[in-house]
Write a protein that holds these residues in place. Structure first.
Motif, mmCIF file in Angstrom:
data_model
loop_
_atom_site.group_PDB
_atom_site.id
_atom_site.type_symbol
_atom_site.label_atom_id
_atom_site.label_comp_id
_atom_site.label_asym_id
_atom_site.label_seq_id
_atom_site.Cartn_x
_atom_site.Cartn_y
_atom_site.Cartn_z
ATOM 1 N N VAL B 51 112.925 -48.298 81.588
ATOM 2 C CA VAL B 51 112.563 -49.099 82.777
ATOM 3 C C VAL B 51 113.841 -49.647 83.418
ATOM 4 O O VAL B 51 114.040 -49.553 84.644
ATOM 5 C CB VAL B 51 111.603 -50.253 82.403
ATOM 6 N N ASP B 52 114.721 -50.191 82.589
ATOM 7 C CA ASP B 52 115.977 -50.754 83.120
ATOM 8 C C ASP B 52 116.824 -49.669 83.795
ATOM 9 O O ASP B 52 117.443 -49.909 84.833
ATOM 10 C CB ASP B 52 116.784 -51.416 81.992
ATOM 11 N N ALA B 53 116.839 -48.486 83.182
ATOM 12 C CA ALA B 53 117.631 -47.384 83.763
ATOM 13 C C ALA B 53 117.075 -46.984 85.127
ATOM 14 O O ALA B 53 117.825 -46.725 86.078
ATOM 15 C CB ALA B 53 117.640 -46.190 82.815
ATOM 16 N N PHE B 54 115.739 -46.952 85.217
ATOM 17 C CA PHE B 54 115.109 -46.660 86.518
ATOM 18 C C PHE B 54 115.525 -47.711 87.553
ATOM 19 O O PHE B 54 115.835 -47.378 88.700
ATOM 20 C CB PHE B 54 113.587 -46.656 86.394
ATOM 21 N N GLU B 55 115.509 -48.975 87.121
ATOM 22 C CA GLU B 55 115.849 -50.041 88.078
ATOM 23 C C GLU B 55 117.261 -49.830 88.632
ATOM 24 O O GLU B 55 117.489 -49.917 89.842
ATOM 25 C CB GLU B 55 115.759 -51.423 87.416
ATOM 26 N N LEU B 56 118.195 -49.523 87.751
ATOM 27 C CA LEU B 56 119.578 -49.322 88.194
ATOM 28 C C LEU B 56 119.684 -48.126 89.136
ATOM 29 O O LEU B 56 120.358 -48.177 90.167
ATOM 30 C CB LEU B 56 120.493 -49.106 86.982
ATOM 31 N N LYS B 57 119.000 -47.044 88.776
ATOM 32 C CA LYS B 57 119.081 -45.830 89.607
ATOM 33 C C LYS B 57 118.475 -46.082 91.002
ATOM 34 O O LYS B 57 119.048 -45.695 92.022
ATOM 35 C CB LYS B 57 118.344 -44.671 88.918
ATOM 36 N N ILE B 58 117.320 -46.743 91.010
ATOM 37 C CA ILE B 58 116.651 -46.994 92.294
ATOM 38 C C ILE B 58 117.501 -47.930 93.159
ATOM 39 O O ILE B 58 117.623 -47.729 94.368
ATOM 40 C CB ILE B 58 115.218 -47.526 92.058
ATOM 41 N N ASP B 59 118.087 -48.944 92.529
ATOM 42 C CA ASP B 59 119.001 -49.827 93.272
ATOM 43 C C ASP B 59 120.138 -49.023 93.912
ATOM 44 O O ASP B 59 120.437 -49.172 95.088
ATOM 45 C CB ASP B 59 119.617 -50.875 92.320
#
Lengths: 250, 226
Positions: B51-59
């Motif tokens: 989930v955290d990795a997705f957040e960083l990528k989407i940002d």
């Protein structure tokens, strides 16, 4: 307060219907961007205000174009009088093959103003307004053709300002300039807005967003949408406007 | 497809994947809690990193679209909304993880009597339904899925408002369950916050769809035009 107004204007070039029943009002001290794909009629629209279209033999129009409550196409009005009140800056800088000083003084001389003090003061004021004075104050006798493209464009703006026009038309004034010169022209437009009303044709949508208060979108000769620039770029009412500014067509 | 259309499609797919993952995380956290399933709870902990990795990528991808594609109109609203939805989804993922941690450290399933007296099953159901509906609204660009959210949030707020008294009474009656009841209280708080984040998401979706800013307005469910 309305400065310029177009009512139900139609324009034809021979059989080509270039503008279709366009009506628009321009408030004083605003910058309005005209946007739309090539051939949509925005430059034709811009040239209505100083009757530049009259130079095209196949041009004909109906409707009214008012500037300062005067009908620009009235038979009683003189074209040189219109052009004194409506300055124009073109896509490519077009300085005359004269000195920097004489380029700016040209409009005054044409209007019969030759008083040395008045001319010198006006040249300095115009060059200052065009943010060029500091760069050329020691070079006034040099040929304008020796200036850079960005300086030449600001010189052309100074030349337009010298006759104190109030309404300024700009046809892609920064399209041939590098980003630094473009930024200077945009800063200048922002400053000029305090004194002048500016109508600007641009293909650069980011530029329209940066410097205009209002935006008009033209497509196939029709005015599709006219609104505050923020509204046009955030949430246009018309799907065609949205498709154009988001790059879906055009 | 233009470059910006392609980049926006990628952004949307990534956010939907993250959203689906968080929906899954919340369900696993619920099951871990009521079944006392430690392995499932640990699965949530492992997936939290995704989930955290997705957040960083989407940002990062959102920043790139803003920087390189100069989005305007619906594209601009989309990217601005995605940035904020991304944050809210990640926070809900954190809550799922925190609930799973409670399950992991508990000595067994949360007793049925505590679940019933704290209304946790209903709160889970409401929060998960809201999460799913907001997902559909974004996936299908369908306002209809947003309509129910504003009314549902009250089903989370009400037990949460009464939570202190409820838990106090239950501790007084069964002091041996104090730790379990305090865990239940913290889960109630997290589910209520989950509802708030979903409402934030709904507000962002309304901005994306219609360019209307509804956050902080006191519009009631019956006069909210979406």
């Amino acid at each position: 307060m309305t400065h310029a107004e177009v009512n139900n204007v139609n324009v034809w070039y021979d059989t080509i219907h270039a503008l279709k029943d366009v009506s628009l009002k321009f408030e004083r001290n605003t910058v309005t961007a005209l946007i739309g794909p090539s051939g949509c009629g925005k430059s034709t629209f811009l040239r209505l205000f100083n009757r530049m279209n009259d130079l095209i033999p196949s041009f004909r129009m109906n409707g009214t174009v008012m500037v300062n409550n005067q009908d620009v196409y009235s038979k009683e009005i003189r074209i040189d009088e219109i052009r004194k009140n409506v300055g124009m800056v073109f896509q490519k800088p077009n300085p005359f093959p004269k000195s920097i000083f004489e380029n700016v003084a040209y409009g005054l001389r044409v209007n019969g103003i030759n008083n040395k003090t008045i001319v010198e003061d006006t040249v300095e004021r115009s060059l200052r307004q065009a943010a060029l004075w500091d760069e050329v104050k020691d070079l006034l006798k040099k040929s304008a053709l020796e200036l850079s493209g960005g300086q030449q464009q600001r010189l052309c703006i100074a030349r337009a300002l010298a006759v104190e026009p109030k309404l300024i038309l700009m046809d892609e004034p920064a399209s041939s300039l590098d980003p630094i010169s473009t930024a200077r022209i945009e800063e200048l437009i922002f400053e000029l807005k305090k004194t002048y009303t500016i109508i600007l044709v641009t293909h650069n949508l980011q530029q329209a967003g940066r410097i205009s208060d209002l935006t008009a979108f033209f497509y196939l000769g029709e005015l599709i949408e006219y609104n505050l620039t923020k509204k046009i770029f955030l949430n246009p009412d018309n799907t065609q406007t949205q498709n154009y500014i988001t790059g879906r067509f055009g | 497809m233009t470059v910006i259309e392609n980049n926006i499609k990628i952004l949307k797919n990534d956010l939907l994947q993250m959203w689906a993952l968080v929906i899954n995380q919340m369900e696993k956290a619920r099951l871990a809690l009521i079944n006392g399933d430690i392995n499932l709870a640990r699965e949530v902990w492992v997936n939290e990193k995704r989930v955290d990795a997705f957040e960083l990528k989407i940002d990062m991808d959102s920043e790139n679209v803003l920087l390189l594609n100069n989005p305007v109109a619906i594209d601009l609203r989309f990217v601005l909304s995605v940035l904020k939805i991304n944050y809210n989804i990640e926070r809900i993922g954190d809550y799922a993880n925190a609930i799973a941690k409670v399950a992991e450290y508990a000595s067994g399933p949360m007793p049925e009597s505590i679940l019933q007296s704290t209304h946790l099953p209903e709160m889970f159901f409401t929060a998960q339904t809201m999460l799913q509906e907001s997902y559909y609204a974004f996936e299908k660009s369908d306002r209809n899925h947003l309509n129910i959210l504003f009314g549902m949030d009250e089903k989370l707020d009400k037990p949460n408002r009464n939570a202190n008294r409820t838990i106090c009474n239950l501790i007084t009656e069964n002091p041996e369950n104090t730790m379990l009841l305090l865990d239940a209280l913290s889960i109630m708080r997290k589910l209520e916050r989950t509802g708030d984040h979903i409402l934030n998401i709904a507000e962002e979706l309304i901005f994306y769809f219609d360019a209307n800013v509804v956050k902080h307005s006191k519009l009631q469910n019956d006069n909210l035009k979406i």
